[in-house]
Motif scaffolding. Structure first.
Motif, short mmCIF file in Angstrom:
data_model
loop_
_atom_site.label_atom_id
_atom_site.label_comp_id
_atom_site.label_asym_id
_atom_site.label_seq_id
_atom_site.Cartn_x
_atom_site.Cartn_y
_atom_site.Cartn_z
N ASP A 171 8.69 -6.49 9.79
CA ASP A 171 7.42 -6.36 10.51
C ASP A 171 7.50 -7.10 11.85
N GLY B 265 -6.84 4.62 5.88
CA GLY B 265 -6.49 3.21 5.89
C GLY B 265 -6.80 2.47 4.61
N LYS C 161 -1.66 -9.43 10.71
CA LYS C 161 -1.39 -8.02 10.97
C LYS C 161 -0.56 -7.85 12.25
N SER D 12 -6.36 0.60 1.24
CA SER D 12 -5.27 -0.24 0.74
C SER D 12 -5.84 -1.18 -0.32
N SER E 44 -0.48 -3.04 10.38
CA SER E 44 -0.16 -3.29 8.97
C SER E 44 -0.05 -4.78 8.70
N TYR E 45 -0.26 -5.14 7.42
CA TYR E 45 -0.12 -6.53 7.01
C TYR E 45 1.34 -6.94 7.03
#
Length: 396
Positions: free
Chosen positions: A311, A101, A251, A103, A258-259
């Motif tokens: 998203d 994870g 998120k 990032s 995920s963002y």
């Protein structure tokens, strides 16, 4: 990088031993060794655990895959500092899965730290927890992965858990009667998960939880352990309700996932998650039930011009039912049914149902065990799957 971290940890252990009055090995499963200050103003228990996992997957279209990995490998430190009323807990993850994870929001670095908390019993039954750790969400997630009844957690946890975050928790408990116990927890957290170094990008996360234990506390804290290894002589029941509000979350799964990046920053929306769960144990029989429901003010992320980013917040609900019976010589048969139903009009996902049959041999309780299970996943309109797993768990 990993070698440096391991060398630093070994050096810290050596320094601690040189200044400690005692460094005695304890009973198996109670830590590698226990340290104690000469003036009794601190102590530390050092533990190690690992899970070795093998899996095989078969899809109905004929595809198959086998995989072997170190699922978890962790170092644990806990004890008290200055006063027994001020406790601490540190847990470090060493496996690739534990550190996954990375990032730009975690400085593109492995996420070694799982837990790093101070816990202060400042008045009677009140405790204040500060630091990074598990939020008071669904019961299955709060149960340690070392104490699970089956090889791993359910699909409900994968979709809806709020897992770990950095913040403050206020905890309290009291007795309604001689046996009836009530526990309350309130938490304020950053709202973006663990090991975030760049933030806070959205708002904050607020979680409240109430637990009712009408027949008293479980033996050996069994309300947060899989299987009835204590073989409760009288029925024990725990009922819990949690509600989580992540204000201006950025998120896809509240503080997980995920963002949601846009052309001018991040898409923000309020995300609410409800958990209702129960644990029952009696004479080797155990039953755990969980229900979750997630909603969002706006579940579809958009750019400044209204175009979709792609998203989507994972909104919907899930149900997990799990039971087991402990046989002679600590063999256990367990079964689990999980149903996930995301909002198809938003996520486009199909309903999923998973059926799992498990077999466990507890050699030294949860500290040394062998577990295996087989699961059938049914996806409406998708590809069904058969999954077999075998895992060895050892916990010093």
């Amino acid at each position: 990088m990993k070698c440096k971290v391991l060398l630093i940890m070994l050096w810290l252990m050596a320094v601690s031993l040189s200044y400690a009055q005692e460094a005695n090995s304890s009973k198996f499963g109670k830590g590698l060794f226990n340290l104690k200050g000469e003036d009794n103003s601190w102590n530390m228990k050092v533990g190690l655990r690992m899970q070795l996992l093998g899996t095989s997957t078969w899809e109905e279209d004929g595809k198959s895959e086998a995989n072997f990995l170190t699922r978890r490998a962790r170092l644990k430190f806990d004890g008290f500092a200055f006063s027994p009323k001020l406790k601490y807990k540190v847990e470090l993850g060493l496996s690739n899965r534990d550190q996954s994870g990375a990032s730009e929001y975690t400085s593109n670095a492995p996420r070694y730290i799982l837990d790093a908390q101070l816990r202060w019993n400042f008045y009677e039954n009140f405790e204040l927890w500060f630091g990074q750790g598990k939020l008071p969400g669904n019961r299955e997630r709060v149960i340690s992965s070392a104490n699970l009844q089956q090889v791993d957690r359910s699909l409900l946890n994968r979709r809806f858990t709020i897992d770990r975050d950095f913040g403050v928790q206020l905890r309290h408990h009291f007795n309604l009667t001689d046996k009836f116990v009530v526990k309350e927890i309130f938490s304020i957290a950053q709202g973006e998960g663990r090991n975030v170094t760049t933030g806070n990008l959205g708002g904050h996360q607020y979680t409240g939880r109430v637990e009712l234990l009408p027949f008293g506390n479980f033996a050996g804290k069994g309300d947060y352990k899989g299987a009835d290894l204590q073989r409760e002589p009288k029925p024990k029941l725990a009922i819990g309700v949690s509600y989580d509000h992540n204000n201006n979350a950025v998120k896809t799964r509240s503080n997980q996932g995920s963002y949601m990046e846009t052309d001018n920053g991040f898409f923000e929306t309020n995300i609410n998650t409800l958990f209702i769960d129960a644990m029952f144990k009696y004479r080797g029989f155990s039953f755990m039930a969980e229900y979750s429901d997630r909603t969002a003010d706006d579940a579809i992320a958009k750019n400044s011009d209204g175009s979709l980013t792609g998203d989507i917040v994972q909104v919907g609900n899930g149900l997990n039912l799990q039971t087991g019976y402990l046989l002679k010589k600590d063999w256990e048969i367990s079964g689990r049914y999980t149903n996930i139903e995301l909002d198809k009009s938003i996520t486009g996902s199909n309903q999923e149902s998973q059926y799992t049959l498990g077999l466990s041999k507890y050699i030294a309780g949860h500290n040394l065990k062998v577990q295996t299970d087989i699961s059938h996943l049914e996806v409406n309109g998708g590809t069904n799957e058969l999954l077999y797993r075998l895992q060895v768990d050892i916990h010093f």
